[in-house]
Design an enzyme around this catalytic site. Structure first.
Site, PDB file in Angstrom:
ATOM      1  N   LYS A 158       0.858  -1.199  -0.139  1.00  0.00           N
ATOM      2  CA  LYS A 158      -0.054  -0.039   0.107  1.00  0.00           C
ATOM      3  C   LYS A 158       0.930   1.405   0.079  1.00  0.00           C
ATOM      4  CE  LYS A 158      -3.429   2.768   0.160  1.00  0.00           C
ATOM      5  NZ  LYS A 158      -4.531   2.872   1.245  1.00  0.00           N
TER       6      LYS A 158
ATOM      7  N   CYS B 245      -3.739   9.864   2.208  1.00  0.00           N
ATOM      8  CA  CYS B 245      -3.035   8.784   1.612  1.00  0.00           C
ATOM      9  C   CYS B 245      -1.636   9.169   1.062  1.00  0.00           C
ATOM     10  CB  CYS B 245      -3.668   8.039   0.678  1.00  0.00           C
ATOM     11  SG  CYS B 245      -5.213   7.085   1.242  1.00  0.00           S
TER      12      CYS B 245
END
Length: 400
Positions: free
Chosen positions: A206, A260
């Site tokens: 990720k 993010c």
């Protein structure tokens, strides 16, 4: 199977709804009483296309409920924030207190055959820390606890589609946990595929995905600074360069925001500062872009008393998410430089917003002498001709 989703924010709530749509009995848990009250009243508290309708159907079918009191469950999903902070040396550090707190709460109710799924984006070895916390609270040996890390891969504005159709990574500490987690996601997914690996690889996957995007955006932002010095149009340049079949440069902007892309690269750099030199350079370029824009705006004003109108405060077009927004950072720098400014963020409440006066679009056009286009909101795209009637600085190529 009963699933409890801990944390009902931008990821947790859509995840809970999607699990309920798949037929699981889902309880959404959050420590914020206001959030629970809002959801129990039949309203969602975030802006996301199709989410309210999906919420209504899940609740009507009886598969979704909410509580501020954590209860026993077969599966605990942890979808809590993982912000970063700067320590006394200025180094960026991951703040894992919410993950640890959720783990301790779940650990107090954990049974040996339960599964804990960590969806929050985290630095490497956080799943190991979570397993240790769960073991401390439950008394179950650490190597017997079923923990899986399944990082979300969705983009605001298209969550309900991507939750069901994007491939998912299942990184687990035990083979049993991998199979248990994969079985859940396979029931949710319509087109996506489940890929199983270990927890450390899943954590790094990720971070790698979002850091790739950060580096690409940094290149685009750096090109915009260089093109400014050369007096050429960076948006035309990138359009022409992207005609090459193996080139795909992203669009420059006022910086990089969101929880993010603006955060995750620091999770890698924190643990590998000597190796992550490209990652650091990209982060610094993107974090410095709002100051570059502010200086260009100040240099373009005809009078120091001119009012600047900032078009957009969220971190990306057509969402209400303000986390790590570079447009907000731009406003703070303008304030620091003594510039009079107002802003229009149509997806946020009007009035005072993080020290910024947020006004309706028509009011901003009437009062501003100079405009800064920081986001490609649909509202702004539909009013390009009106925007063009004022002097402006276009950060994102909206006016091309």
């Amino acid at each position: 199977m009963k699933i409890t989703v801990m944390g009902l924010g931008y990821i947790g709530l859509p995840t809970a709804i999607t699990l309920a749509e798949a037929g699981f009995e889902v309880c959404g848990f959050d420590v914020n009483e206001k959030t629970i009250d809002t959801l129990q009243s039949g309203k969602i508290h975030i802006v996301e296309p199709g989410l309210q309708q999906a919420f209504d159907q899940a609740v009507a079918h009886g598969h979704l409920q909410f509580s501020s009191k954590l209860a026993a469950s077969d599966v605990f999903y942890i979808a809590v924030p993982t912000p970063f902070f700067q320590d006394e040396t200025g180094a960026h550090k991951a703040d894992l207190k919410f993950v640890e707190s959720a783990g301790r709460m779940a650990g107090g109710l954990l049974e040996p055959d339960n599964l804990v799924i960590l969806e929050s984006t985290v630095p490497p070895r956080t799943s190991e820390m979570l397993a240790r916390v769960l073991s401390e609270e439950s008394g179950i040996p650490m190597d017997k606890i079923h923990v899986a890390h399944c990082p979300e891969r969705v983009i605001p504005g298209n969550m309900m589609y991507e939750l069901k159709n994007n491939d998912r990574i299942v990184g687990a500490r035990t083979p049993e946990a991998a199979e248990m987690a994969a079985a859940i996601y396979e029931k949710v997914l319509e087109k996506g595929v489940v890929h199983k690996t270990d927890d450390l690889t899943a954590e790094m996957c990720k971070l790698t995905e979002n850091t790739f995007r950060d580096v690409n955006i940094a290149y685009a932002n750096e090109l915009s600074v260089i093109c400014d010095k050369m007096g050429i149009d960076v948006f035309e340049l990138i359009k022409l360069a992207n005609c090459h079949p193996r080139v795909n440069i992203l669009t420059p902007g006022v910086g990089v925001g969101g929880h993010c892309i603006a955060v995750d690269p620091w999770f890698i750099y924190e643990q590998f500062p000597a190796e992550a030199k490209v990652i650091l350079a990209a982060r610094e370029r993107n974090e410095n872009k709002p100051r570059f824009v502010a200086e260009k705006v100040v240099g373009s004003l005809k009078k120091v008393t001119d009012t600047v109108g900032v078009l957009g405060l969220s971190y990306k077009p057509d969402v209400d998410d303000l986390r790590e927004s570079p447009s907000i950072e731009l406003c703070h720098i303008l304030k620091e430089k003594g510039v009079n400014f107002i802003a229009c963020e149509p997806f946020a409440p009007m009035g005072e917003l993080d020290g910024i006066r947020n006004v309706p679009f028509d009011e901003l056009l009437a009062k501003a002498d100079y405009l800064v286009v920081t986001l490609g909101h649909t509202l702004f795209k539909e009013n390009k001709e009106r925007i063009a009637q004022k002097p402006y600085y276009d950060c994102v190529g909206l006016m091309e």
